[in-house]
Design a protein around this motif. Sequence first.
Motif, short mmCIF file in Angstrom:
data_model
loop_
_atom_site.label_atom_id
_atom_site.label_comp_id
_atom_site.label_asym_id
_atom_site.label_seq_id
_atom_site.Cartn_x
_atom_site.Cartn_y
_atom_site.Cartn_z
N LYS A 1 0.86 -1.19 0.00
CA LYS A 1 0.00 0.00 0.00
C LYS A 1 0.89 1.23 0.00
O LYS A 1 1.82 1.33 0.81
CB LYS A 1 -0.92 0.00 1.21
CG LYS A 1 -2.02 1.06 1.15
CD LYS A 1 -3.01 0.89 2.29
CE LYS A 1 -4.14 1.92 2.17
NZ LYS A 1 -5.11 1.78 3.28
N GLN A 2 0.61 2.14 -0.93
CA GLN A 2 1.38 3.38 -1.06
C GLN A 2 2.87 3.09 -1.15
O GLN A 2 3.69 3.76 -0.53
CB GLN A 2 1.07 4.32 0.11
CG GLN A 2 -0.39 4.78 0.13
CD GLN A 2 -0.71 5.66 1.31
OE1 GLN A 2 0.00 5.67 2.32
NE2 GLN A 2 -1.81 6.40 1.21
N GLY A 3 3.21 2.07 -1.93
CA GLY A 3 4.61 1.75 -2.19
C GLY A 3 5.31 0.97 -1.10
O GLY A 3 6.50 0.65 -1.25
N LYS A 4 4.63 0.62 -0.01
CA LYS A 4 5.25 -0.11 1.09
C LYS A 4 4.60 -1.47 1.25
O LYS A 4 3.38 -1.61 1.17
CB LYS A 4 5.13 0.68 2.38
CG LYS A 4 5.90 1.99 2.38
CD LYS A 4 5.80 2.69 3.72
CE LYS A 4 6.60 4.00 3.72
NZ LYS A 4 6.49 4.72 5.03
N VAL A 5 5.42 -2.48 1.47
CA VAL A 5 4.93 -3.84 1.69
C VAL A 5 4.47 -3.97 3.14
O VAL A 5 5.23 -3.65 4.07
CB VAL A 5 6.01 -4.88 1.36
CG1 VAL A 5 5.51 -6.28 1.66
CG2 VAL A 5 6.43 -4.77 -0.11
N LEU A 6 3.25 -4.43 3.35
CA LEU A 6 2.70 -4.55 4.69
C LEU A 6 3.22 -5.80 5.39
O LEU A 6 3.55 -6.80 4.75
CB LEU A 6 1.17 -4.61 4.62
CG LEU A 6 0.46 -3.44 3.93
CD1 LEU A 6 -1.05 -3.61 4.04
CD2 LEU A 6 0.89 -2.10 4.52
N MET B 1 -9.42 -9.08 1.93
CA MET B 1 -10.47 -8.31 1.26
C MET B 1 -10.56 -6.90 1.84
O MET B 1 -10.68 -5.92 1.09
CB MET B 1 -11.82 -9.02 1.41
CG MET B 1 -12.97 -8.30 0.71
SD MET B 1 -14.55 -9.18 0.85
CE MET B 1 -14.88 -8.97 2.61
N ARG B 2 -10.44 -6.78 3.14
CA ARG B 2 -10.52 -5.47 3.78
C ARG B 2 -9.37 -4.57 3.34
O ARG B 2 -9.56 -3.40 2.99
CB ARG B 2 -10.53 -5.65 5.30
CG ARG B 2 -10.89 -4.42 6.09
CD ARG B 2 -11.36 -4.74 7.50
NE ARG B 2 -10.66 -5.87 8.10
CZ ARG B 2 -11.22 -7.06 8.33
NH1 ARG B 2 -12.47 -7.29 7.96
NH2 ARG B 2 -10.54 -8.04 8.89
N LEU B 3 -8.16 -5.12 3.32
CA LEU B 3 -7.00 -4.33 2.90
C LEU B 3 -7.11 -3.92 1.44
O LEU B 3 -6.79 -2.79 1.06
CB LEU B 3 -5.71 -5.13 3.14
CG LEU B 3 -5.31 -5.33 4.60
CD1 LEU B 3 -4.20 -6.37 4.71
CD2 LEU B 3 -4.87 -4.02 5.23
N TYR B 4 -7.56 -4.85 0.60
CA TYR B 4 -7.73 -4.53 -0.83
C TYR B 4 -8.78 -3.43 -1.00
O TYR B 4 -8.58 -2.49 -1.79
CB TYR B 4 -8.14 -5.79 -1.59
CG TYR B 4 -8.50 -5.54 -3.02
CD1 TYR B 4 -7.53 -5.28 -3.97
CD2 TYR B 4 -9.84 -5.57 -3.42
CE1 TYR B 4 -7.87 -5.04 -5.29
CE2 TYR B 4 -10.19 -5.33 -4.75
CZ TYR B 4 -9.20 -5.07 -5.68
OH TYR B 4 -9.54 -4.82 -6.98
N ALA B 5 -9.87 -3.52 -0.28
CA ALA B 5 -10.93 -2.50 -0.38
C ALA B 5 -10.44 -1.14 0.08
O ALA B 5 -10.96 -0.10 -0.36
CB ALA B 5 -12.14 -2.93 0.44
N GLU B 6 -9.42 -1.13 0.93
CA GLU B 6 -8.84 0.13 1.42
C GLU B 6 -7.73 0.65 0.52
O GLU B 6 -7.06 1.63 0.84
CB GLU B 6 -8.31 -0.07 2.84
CG GLU B 6 -9.40 -0.34 3.87
CD GLU B 6 -8.84 -0.77 5.22
OE1 GLU B 6 -7.60 -0.92 5.32
OE2 GLU B 6 -9.63 -0.96 6.17
N GLY B 7 -7.49 -0.02 -0.61
CA GLY B 7 -6.54 0.49 -1.59
C GLY B 7 -5.23 -0.24 -1.70
O GLY B 7 -4.32 0.22 -2.40
N ALA B 8 -5.11 -1.40 -1.06
CA ALA B 8 -3.85 -2.15 -1.12
C ALA B 8 -3.79 -3.01 -2.39
O ALA B 8 -4.81 -3.51 -2.88
CB ALA B 8 -3.69 -3.03 0.11
N THR B 9 -2.59 -3.19 -2.92
CA THR B 9 -2.34 -4.08 -4.05
C THR B 9 -1.98 -5.47 -3.52
O THR B 9 -1.19 -5.60 -2.58
CB THR B 9 -1.20 -3.54 -4.92
OG1 THR B 9 -1.65 -2.37 -5.60
CG2 THR B 9 -0.76 -4.56 -5.96
N LEU B 10 -2.55 -6.49 -4.13
CA LEU B 10 -2.25 -7.87 -3.75
C LEU B 10 -1.29 -8.47 -4.77
O LEU B 10 -1.52 -8.37 -5.99
CB LEU B 10 -3.53 -8.71 -3.71
CG LEU B 10 -4.71 -8.15 -2.90
CD1 LEU B 10 -5.86 -9.15 -2.91
CD2 LEU B 10 -4.28 -7.83 -1.47
N VAL B 11 -0.22 -9.08 -4.28
CA VAL B 11 0.77 -9.71 -5.15
C VAL B 11 0.80 -11.20 -4.84
O VAL B 11 1.27 -11.61 -3.77
CB VAL B 11 2.18 -9.10 -4.95
CG1 VAL B 11 3.14 -9.70 -5.96
CG2 VAL B 11 2.14 -7.59 -5.04
#
Length: 409
Positions: A70-75, A100-110
């Motif tokens: 998210k925003q260029g940083k790996v969680l 799903m919650r993180l993705y809905a908040e704008g995170a990219t899934l790899v």
Amino acid sequence: MDAPGGFRPALSRCIALDADKFAAAHWGKAPLLSRAGELGRPFTDLLSPAAVDELLSRRGLRTPFLRVAKQGKVLAPNRFTGSGGAGAEIGDQVIDDDVMRLYAEGATLVLQGLHRIWPPLIDFARELGAELRRPLQVNAYLTPPGSQGFSTHYDTHDVFVLQIDGVKRWRIHEPVLADPLEKQAWGGHADEVAATAQGEPALDVVLRPGDALYLPRGWLHSAESQEARSLHVTIGIRALTRYALVEELLTLAAGDARLRATLPFGLDVSDPGAIEPELTETVEALRDWLTRTGPAEVADRLAARDWPAARPAPIAPLAQLDFAAALGTGDSIAVRPGLRWQLAGDGPGHVTLRLTGRTLRFPAYCEAAVRTALAGDGPVRVADLPLDSPEDQLVLARRLLREALVVPA
């Protein structure tokens, strides 16, 4: 880059050029954009949004097969992993509702390592890797609408980008470091990368479903989804460089006594004048040694480092053993796709079969039959193996099956 017979069906799904033209003008040199209309076939057989849902919820996926950025940083993985419940208490399993919650908040899934866990991509990566004769890795990127998972960067391997679903804009800039090695990651040139990214891109394109993009290592890129989510697959191609030859030559150089010699007692290593004669003698010794080193030795070293990076096709263990137990001379076998092997003499009575991580010995009279079975020219009837008796044919074929060198055809 020659593949057996010159036919490269997997590569043809990634590029809209003849393979020879691609090799001459783009391989390791320049990006190539291929549109869906030129390629003629979508990529949803390889991966789809429904497949992503299955991977995230029903496959017991664990880290590191999923990264979240998210925003260029790996969680941190503990944001989306935990225990799988009774009988599956391992604590690093993907929790689908957290993802799903993180993705809905704008995170990219790899989704990482799909060449090991998703059957269509297991097969495609093996086929493409065989055509390129290079180890591959496959990741998928699911980006929410209007999001960018990672800032401008470069990879140290070539990539094919296959757009699966949605639309994504790619901005591509020329390298700040040409042909970077794996140990020369973009973070060591972060300021140059950031400055270059502010300029006009060499390529500014929007990928739509069915489009493909080839990027050589070192080319800067960033990607942003548009009005809808974006799903694409990135196929990473491990580079084989001249520096790899240098590394193996230096390893082999340890066999030269002059190059192992101790430097003079009390040598001041900070004094260039003191170092100069030692350096001169070392360079001369190295030059002499290099003239005596042949390609066969280097090829053996390269195979030892290259072969383990790509696995052969999966087998069905129970079906394989059942087939071996019931084997008859009228049955047919075929070499296991993707198997790496070399067969050589081992004294007057035996031959040695070199494989990834192991070697096998066979009686010398089996050499022609082993070569026939592993040649890859198509299925071979057990009765056609060049051995003196049906009993010998069955014994060898059963061993090849149980060693997972061949499969039922």
